[in-house]
Design a protein around this motif. Structure first.
Motif, mmCIF file in Angstrom:
data_model
loop_
_atom_site.group_PDB
_atom_site.id
_atom_site.type_symbol
_atom_site.label_atom_id
_atom_site.label_comp_id
_atom_site.label_asym_id
_atom_site.label_seq_id
_atom_site.Cartn_x
_atom_site.Cartn_y
_atom_site.Cartn_z
ATOM 1 N N TYR A 183 0.843 -1.204 0.000
ATOM 2 C CA TYR A 183 0.000 0.000 0.000
ATOM 3 C C TYR A 183 0.879 1.255 0.000
ATOM 4 C CZ TYR A 183 -3.921 -3.028 1.330
ATOM 5 O OH TYR A 183 -4.880 -3.999 1.355
ATOM 6 N N GLY A 184 2.010 1.158 0.724
ATOM 7 C CA GLY A 184 2.924 2.308 0.801
ATOM 8 C C GLY A 184 3.412 2.701 -0.578
ATOM 9 N N ARG A 185 3.719 1.705 -1.394
ATOM 10 C CA ARG A 185 4.195 1.965 -2.748
ATOM 11 C C ARG A 185 3.103 2.679 -3.564
ATOM 12 N NH1 ARG A 185 9.224 2.002 -5.174
ATOM 13 N NH2 ARG A 185 8.821 2.134 -7.383
ATOM 14 N N LYS A 186 1.870 2.218 -3.374
ATOM 15 C CA LYS A 186 0.725 2.839 -4.079
ATOM 16 C C LYS A 186 0.649 4.326 -3.688
ATOM 17 C CE LYS A 186 -3.673 3.250 -5.655
ATOM 18 N NZ LYS A 186 -3.945 3.492 -7.055
ATOM 19 N N VAL A 187 0.799 4.601 -2.380
ATOM 20 C CA VAL A 187 0.731 5.986 -1.917
ATOM 21 C C VAL A 187 1.834 6.810 -2.578
ATOM 22 C CG1 VAL A 187 1.115 7.479 0.107
ATOM 23 C CG2 VAL A 187 -0.381 5.486 0.304
ATOM 24 N N LEU A 188 3.055 6.271 -2.580
ATOM 25 C CA LEU A 188 4.178 7.021 -3.163
ATOM 26 C C LEU A 188 3.944 7.258 -4.660
ATOM 27 C CD1 LEU A 188 7.245 5.334 -1.420
ATOM 28 C CD2 LEU A 188 6.154 7.480 -0.838
ATOM 29 N N GLU A 189 3.440 6.239 -5.358
ATOM 30 C CA GLU A 189 3.210 6.393 -6.800
ATOM 31 C C GLU A 189 2.139 7.440 -7.081
ATOM 32 O OE1 GLU A 189 2.643 2.556 -8.589
ATOM 33 O OE2 GLU A 189 4.752 2.023 -8.293
ATOM 34 N N ALA A 196 4.848 15.020 -7.037
ATOM 35 C CA ALA A 196 6.055 14.852 -6.211
ATOM 36 C C ALA A 196 7.204 14.321 -7.073
ATOM 37 C CB ALA A 196 5.769 13.879 -5.068
ATOM 38 N N SER A 197 8.437 14.574 -6.629
ATOM 39 C CA SER A 197 9.600 14.116 -7.385
ATOM 40 C C SER A 197 9.683 12.589 -7.328
ATOM 41 C CB SER A 197 10.856 14.736 -6.766
ATOM 42 O OG SER A 197 11.963 13.943 -7.056
ATOM 43 N N SER A 198 10.115 11.967 -8.445
ATOM 44 C CA SER A 198 10.151 10.499 -8.480
ATOM 45 C C SER A 198 11.231 9.937 -7.554
ATOM 46 C CB SER A 198 10.343 10.005 -9.905
ATOM 47 O OG SER A 198 11.520 10.559 -10.417
ATOM 48 N N GLU A 199 12.104 10.791 -7.018
ATOM 49 C CA GLU A 199 13.134 10.279 -6.102
ATOM 50 C C GLU A 199 12.502 9.649 -4.847
ATOM 51 O OE1 GLU A 199 15.536 13.664 -4.863
ATOM 52 O OE2 GLU A 199 14.164 14.056 -3.201
ATOM 53 N N ILE A 200 11.250 10.045 -4.516
ATOM 54 C CA ILE A 200 10.622 9.473 -3.312
ATOM 55 C C ILE A 200 10.389 7.966 -3.468
ATOM 56 C CG2 ILE A 200 9.540 11.637 -2.586
ATOM 57 C CD1 ILE A 200 6.840 10.477 -3.509
ATOM 58 N N LEU A 201 10.416 7.487 -4.719
ATOM 59 C CA LEU A 201 10.185 6.053 -4.945
ATOM 60 C C LEU A 201 11.410 5.219 -4.586
ATOM 61 C CD1 LEU A 201 8.389 6.262 -8.411
ATOM 62 C CD2 LEU A 201 7.325 5.897 -6.188
ATOM 63 N N LEU A 203 14.380 6.642 -2.429
ATOM 64 C CA LEU A 203 15.103 6.963 -1.197
ATOM 65 C C LEU A 203 14.559 6.162 -0.023
ATOM 66 C CD1 LEU A 203 15.496 10.842 -1.501
ATOM 67 C CD2 LEU A 203 17.133 9.044 -2.077
ATOM 68 N N ALA A 204 15.462 5.708 0.856
ATOM 69 C CA ALA A 204 15.021 4.915 2.011
ATOM 70 C C ALA A 204 14.200 5.784 2.957
ATOM 71 C CB ALA A 204 16.225 4.347 2.741
ATOM 72 N N ARG A 205 14.539 7.075 3.054
ATOM 73 C CA ARG A 205 13.803 7.973 3.947
ATOM 74 C C ARG A 205 13.368 9.201 3.142
ATOM 75 N NH1 ARG A 205 14.869 6.288 9.141
ATOM 76 N NH2 ARG A 205 14.717 8.274 10.181
ATOM 77 N N PRO A 206 12.371 8.998 2.265
ATOM 78 C CA PRO A 206 11.975 10.107 1.395
ATOM 79 C C PRO A 206 11.241 11.224 2.131
ATOM 80 C CG PRO A 206 10.517 8.233 1.083
ATOM 81 C CD PRO A 206 11.563 7.798 2.058
ATOM 82 N N HIS A 207 11.347 12.430 1.605
ATOM 83 C CA HIS A 207 10.553 13.544 2.136
ATOM 84 C C HIS A 207 10.246 14.499 0.997
ATOM 85 C CE1 HIS A 207 12.954 17.380 2.685
ATOM 86 N NE2 HIS A 207 13.728 16.623 1.966
ATOM 87 N N ILE A 208 9.200 15.314 1.170
ATOM 88 C CA ILE A 208 8.790 16.197 0.073
ATOM 89 C C ILE A 208 9.140 17.653 0.365
ATOM 90 C CG2 ILE A 208 6.824 17.060 -1.252
ATOM 91 C CD1 ILE A 208 5.555 14.375 -1.151
ATOM 92 N N GLY A 209 8.847 18.119 1.575
ATOM 93 C CA GLY A 209 9.143 19.521 1.912
ATOM 94 C C GLY A 209 7.932 20.410 1.690
ATOM 95 N N THR A 210 7.838 21.465 2.534
ATOM 96 C CA THR A 210 6.618 22.276 2.613
ATOM 97 C C THR A 210 6.079 22.796 1.279
ATOM 98 O OG1 THR A 210 6.896 22.871 4.902
ATOM 99 C CG2 THR A 210 5.746 24.454 3.543
ATOM 100 N N PHE A 211 6.871 23.583 0.544
ATOM 101 C CA PHE A 211 6.281 24.219 -0.641
ATOM 102 C C PHE A 211 5.965 23.206 -1.733
ATOM 103 C CE2 PHE A 211 8.111 28.230 1.138
ATOM 104 C CZ PHE A 211 6.867 28.718 1.518
ATOM 105 N N LYS A 212 6.806 22.158 -1.855
ATOM 106 C CA LYS A 212 6.508 21.122 -2.857
ATOM 107 C C LYS A 212 5.231 20.369 -2.479
ATOM 108 C CE LYS A 212 10.847 20.551 -5.051
ATOM 109 N NZ LYS A 212 11.727 19.707 -5.807
ATOM 110 N N LEU A 213 5.018 20.218 -1.174
ATOM 111 C CA LEU A 213 3.800 19.529 -0.730
ATOM 112 C C LEU A 213 2.553 20.259 -1.204
ATOM 113 C CD1 LEU A 213 4.392 18.322 2.925
ATOM 114 C CD2 LEU A 213 3.286 17.029 1.126
ATOM 115 N N ALA A 214 2.624 21.596 -1.171
ATOM 116 C CA ALA A 214 1.460 22.384 -1.603
ATOM 117 C C ALA A 214 1.131 22.065 -3.064
ATOM 118 C CB ALA A 214 1.731 23.869 -1.415
ATOM 119 N N THR A 215 2.161 21.902 -3.888
ATOM 120 C CA THR A 215 1.936 21.568 -5.311
ATOM 121 C C THR A 215 1.302 20.182 -5.429
ATOM 122 O OG1 THR A 215 3.939 22.771 -5.776
ATOM 123 C CG2 THR A 215 3.136 21.360 -7.540
#
Ligand SMILES: Cc1cc2nc3c(=O)[nH]c(=O)nc-3n(C[C@H](O)[C@H](O)[C@H](O)COP(=O)(O)OP(=O)(O)OC[C@H]3O[C@@H](n4cnc5c(N)ncnc54)[C@H](O)[C@@H]3O)c2cc1C
Length: 432
Positions: A183-189, A196-201, A203-215
């Protein structure tokens, strides 16, 4: 498809080195490697003079079965099954014509947005109701409040509004839960599909960051709307409408939800409602409790935020490699188990971030951490928390096992913190 684990490469490596390492690990010629995909990348910094990137990769090879038998006893090389998620029904296949069948989701946080997205993908045209503002107005409001330029808005703030409580956060996307159904993979996809940047798929500890999250939040909204969903902001649900049925077997009453009552008195019919109101909608919990909905208390931890220079953490973790652009700002996790049964631990560490005021109630202080995608602020921060035990709630219980006792305890500490902090500083922003 084969999964290869523990491919270790030095900090200074190129993408082509991953390919070379795969060929070396499998001892195959380049012509036998059809394709590969990085699944996870983490950093091993246990030895400062030997920091390594560790990769897990999925590889497609010729003669897979002979390789599998050759490496049968090697746990770092194994076969994995191909998988895919059941695909979306098109919006033209909308099922419910009648409003009572149309599902309603309350709350546009991660839980509500994902529930609405999945319902929309199933062709069910959900209606999503959110008490706070849409992300652009909410961002103006929240940042204005932090800067002392806007009054506190109890309906739209760092906890409430489009995107939910984590919108102005570090956007950490990992959990310690095992996830056999992916399910986690589905959420990331879905997050990547929403911007979101495809790097989150990987990285072991991915993060998005405030302003990117808004997008990303805007992207998810657009996808729900495209699939026939509807979203109403500044719309608080104040009551649930229930219909009672006598159960013949034991003559106990059963209740069926038939609708919702909004703040302005409007009623919306629906027999399918998802309450995704998060952990701060205390008024909504109280309303549900009064209606006789079973609420169960859940133990949690409580504490405060500490801040320290990011460079201090980088030097402690990376040694002389501190500041290396490939390593980025370092993270940490601390745990202490005391003999008393309490556990003190660091939580939600935000490298290169800020501590922010996060209350959703007037005259209270709540803190949390956030950072931008670059994590390039001077300081790191983290929460230091301790687990609470049932004994901590007793003073706040109306009866044994009172589900609202935890909230009473939180509120008492939040109000004390407000007074200790000078009270009137926040009062200048609080008109509501
Ligand atoms: C500053 C900050 C940083 C954080 N950082 C991270 C992080 O990096 N990683 C992480 O995993 N978690 C983080 N969290 C925690 C994370 O935000 C929450 O766990 C998550 O948001 C919970 O999602 P949710 O959808 O259940 O609830 P919420 O996000 O709380 O969303 C609930 C939504 O429901 C709405 N709502 C409530 N009541 C009603 C009502 N009666 N009618 C209509 N709408 C209503 C609210 O306005 C809100 O938008 C952070 C939280 C904060 C505050």
């Amino acid at each position: 498809m084969l999964r290869l684990e523990q491919i270790k490469l030095p900090v200074e490596h190129e993408d082509v080195d991953i390919r070379k390492a795969i060929l070396k690990r499998l001892k195959i010629p380049a012509s036998n490697l059809i394709d590969y995909r990085v699944i996870k990348r983490s950093i091993d910094a246990r030895k400062h003079n030997q920091i390594r990137f560790i990769y897990s990769v999925d590889v497609e090879v010729k003669e897979e079965s002979s390789l599998l038998s050759r490496y049968a006893s090697n746990h770092q090389i194994r076969k994995i099954s191909e998988w895919s998620y059941r695909e979306v029904v098109s919006a033209s296949q909308n099922l419910p014509d009648s409003n009572t069948l149309r599902p309603v989701v309350v709350g546009a946080g991660p839980c509500g947005y994902f529930a609405a997205l999945l319902l929309a993908q199933m062709g069910l045209r959900p209606l999503l109701l959110e008490r706070g503002q849409e992300i652009k107005d909410r961002t103006c409001q929240t940042f204005g409040f932090w800067k002392g330029k806007c009054s506190f808005n109890p309906e739209s703030n760092v906890q409430f509004g489009e995107g939910g409580a984590g919108t102005f956060s570090d956007g950490k996307l990992y959990s310690q839960k095992t996830d056999p159904k992916r399910y986690g993979r589905k959420v990331l996809e879905e997050l990547v599909r929403s911007g979101a940047s495809s790097e989150i798929l990987t990285l072991a500890r991915p993060h998005i960051g405030t302003f990117k999250l808004a997008t990303v939040v805007r992207g998810m909204r657009a996808r729900i709307l495209e699939l026939g969903g509807e979203i109403r902001f500044n719309t608080r649900v104040d009551d649930v409408l229930l219909e009672s049925h006598e159960r013949s077997s034991n003559s106990r009453k059963q209740y069926q939800i038939v609708g919702l009552k909004l703040q302005d008195g409007t009623e919306i019919s629906s027999r399918h409602v998802v309450f995704a109101v998060g952990h701060s909608a205390r008024d909504s919990f109280l309303m549900l409790e009064k209606k006789g909905v079973l609420l169960q208390p859940k133990l949690f931890s409580i504490g405060f935020r500490v801040e320290h220079p990011q460079l201090l953490i980088d030097k402690a973790r990376w040694g002389s490699m501190a500041g290396h652009p490939k390593l980025g700002p370092a993270e940490y996790k601390l745990v202490y188990h005391s003999r008393s049964g309490r556990c003190v631990y660091s939580f939600c560490m935000c490298p290169g971030g800020l501590v922010v005021g996060s209350t959703s109630e007037k005259d209270c202080v709540v803190t949390n951490g956030m950072s931008q995608h670059s994590r390039n602020e001077r300081n790191a921060n983290s929460a230091l928390v301790v687990n609470l035990l049932p004994i901590d709630f007793q003073k706040f219980e109306r009866w044994s096992g009172d589900p609202m006792a935890g909230i009473a305890l939180q509120r008492s500490l939040e109000k004390k913190a407000f007074l200790l902090g000078g009270g009137e500083i926040f009062c200048t922003c609080a008109e509501a």
